[in-house]
Enzyme design. Structure first.
Site, PDB file in Angstrom:
ATOM      1  N   GLY A 161       0.823  -1.208   0.000  1.00  0.00           N
ATOM      2  CA  GLY A 161       0.000   0.000   0.000  1.00  0.00           C
ATOM      3  C   GLY A 161       0.849   1.248   0.000  1.00  0.00           C
ATOM      4  N   SER A 162       2.002   1.173  -0.679  1.00  0.00           N
ATOM      5  CA  SER A 162       2.924   2.323  -0.616  1.00  0.00           C
ATOM      6  C   SER A 162       2.345   3.590  -1.242  1.00  0.00           C
ATOM      7  CB  SER A 162       4.268   1.963  -1.256  1.00  0.00           C
ATOM      8  OG  SER A 162       4.085   1.069  -2.318  1.00  0.00           O
ATOM      9  N   ARG A 163       1.386   3.396  -2.173  1.00  0.00           N
ATOM     10  CA  ARG A 163       0.807   4.597  -2.789  1.00  0.00           C
ATOM     11  C   ARG A 163      -0.058   5.415  -1.822  1.00  0.00           C
ATOM     12  NH1 ARG A 163      -1.953   2.492  -8.051  1.00  0.00           N
ATOM     13  NH2 ARG A 163      -1.665   0.461  -7.085  1.00  0.00           N
ATOM     14  N   MET A 164      -0.348   4.852  -0.630  1.00  0.00           N
ATOM     15  CA  MET A 164      -1.107   5.623   0.366  1.00  0.00           C
ATOM     16  C   MET A 164      -0.213   6.722   0.948  1.00  0.00           C
ATOM     17  SD  MET A 164      -4.166   4.387   0.456  1.00  0.00           S
ATOM     18  CE  MET A 164      -5.033   4.914   1.931  1.00  0.00           C
TER      19      MET A 164
END
Ligand code: UD1
Ligand code: MG
Length: 245
Positions: free
Chosen positions: A17-20
Site C-alpha cells: 500500500g505504498s501509494r497511500m
C-alpha cells in the site's frame, strides 16, 4: 434440496500500500470512521463465515494489533494474487465448503453480493467471479465470456490483445470457489505472463479445462472500487456520502 455449504473467507492484504504515502497499513485507513477492513469483517460476520483468514505481509504487526483475534497467514514475498491465496492453505486445511476471496482494499462488497456469489457455486459451477463495468477499464482484467454468458477465462490488461481490451466487463478480483478444488488449481498456476506473477485469475481457465462451468455476478462500480491512494479514499468517501444523500 442439498444443504448450503459453509463459507470461509480469504482476505488479501499483503500489499504494501505504498501509494497511500502513509505509515498506517492501507486496510487500517478509516472509511466512514472505521478501518476499511472492519467493513468487510462486518459483512463476513453477517454471512456467518465459518473462518476468515487474512493474508498479510509488510506491516502485519499493525494488523495483528488492530485485529488480534483474526487468523493470519503470512505471504513473505509478493509473487501475485494466486500465491497470496496459497498462503492461506494451512489455515483452511480440512475445510470443504465455499471459499470467498476478497481484497482488504475493496471494502464495500455488500452482504447480498457475497451471498449471490457463494450461491452461484453449485452443481457444475465450481467458481463464480464478481464482474463490473468500470468507466475506465485499463487497470483491470477482462472477463472473456462464452455465448451462454459463462466465463471462459480472465486476461489481464497487460496480457490482452486489442480485441480483448475492447471488452467492458472486468474482474473486480472477488470470487467464490469450491474449497476442494481451489488449492489443487492454485498449485497448477504458472507465471508465464507480462508481470511474471502467479495470477489468481488463471484458475478460471483451469476450472474450464477440468470440465466445470464458471459463473459471473455483476456489481456496480462503487461497490467494487478499490483504494490505492489517499485521493482515492477521499473520493470513495465522497461518493458514499452522495449515494446516501
Ligand atoms: C487484480 C486482478 C485483476 C482485477 C484487479 C481488480 C489478478 C492477476 N488480477 O489485479 O484481474 O481486475 O485485481 O482490482 O489477480 N496481493 C497480495 N499479495 C500479492 C499480490 C496482491 O496480498 O502477492 C493483494 C493486494 O494487497 C491487493 C490484491 O491482492 O489487495 C490485488 O492485488 P493487485 O496487485 O492490486 O492486483 P491487480 O494487478 O490490480
Ligand atoms: Mg490493484
Amino acid at each position: 434440496m442439498t444443504a448450503t455449504p459453509p463459507i470461509a473467507a480469504v482476505v488479501l492484504a499483503a500489499g504494501k500500500g505504498s501509494r497511500m504515502g502513509s505509515p498506517l497499513h492501507k486496510v487500517l485507513h478509516p472509511l466512514k470512521g472505521r478501518p476499511m477492513l472492519a467493513h468487510l469483517l462486518d459483512s463476513l460476520a453477517q454471512i456467518a463465515a465459518e473462518k476468515v483468514v487474512l493474508v498479510v505481509g509488510a506491516g502485519r504487526e499493525q494488523i495483528e494489533e488492530a485485529f488480534p483475534a483474526l487468523p493470519k497467514a503470512i505471504q513473505r514475498e509478493q509473487l501475485g494474487t494466486a500465491h497470496a491465496v496459497q498462503a492461506a492453505e494451512g489455515e483452511l486445511a480440512g475445510f470443504s465448503g465455499t471459499v470467498l476471496i476478497l481484497y482488504g482494499d475493496v471494502p464495500l462488497i455488500t452482504l447480498d453480493t457475497m451471498r449471490a456469489l457463494c450461491a452461484a457455486v453449485s452443481g457444475d459451477v465450481a467458481l463464480a467471479v464478481l464482474g463490473f463495468r468500470p468507466t475506465d477499464t485499463r487497470a483491470y482484467g477482462r472477463l472473456v465470456t462464452a455465448a451462454d454468458g459463462s466465463l471462459l477465462r480472465i486476461v489481464e490488461h497487460s496480457d490482452a490483445s486489442e480485441t480483448e481490451r475492447a471488452i467492458g466487463f472486468c474482474n473486480s478480483g472477488v470470487m467464490a470457489v469450491r474449497g476442494d478444488r481451489l488449492f489443487p488449481w492454485l498449485a497448477r498456476v504458472g507465471c508465464a505472463n507480462a508481470k511474471g506473477e502467479y495470477y489468481l485469475t488463471d484458475i478460471v481457465a483451469l476450472a474450464r479445462a477440468d470440465g466445470y462451468r464458471v459463473a459471473t455476478v455483476e456489481a456496480g462500480e462503487l461497490e467494487v472500487t478499490g483504494v490505492n491512494s489517499r485521493e482515492e479514499l477521499a473520493a470513495l468517501e465522497e461518493k458514499l456520502a452522495e449515494a446516501v444523500a
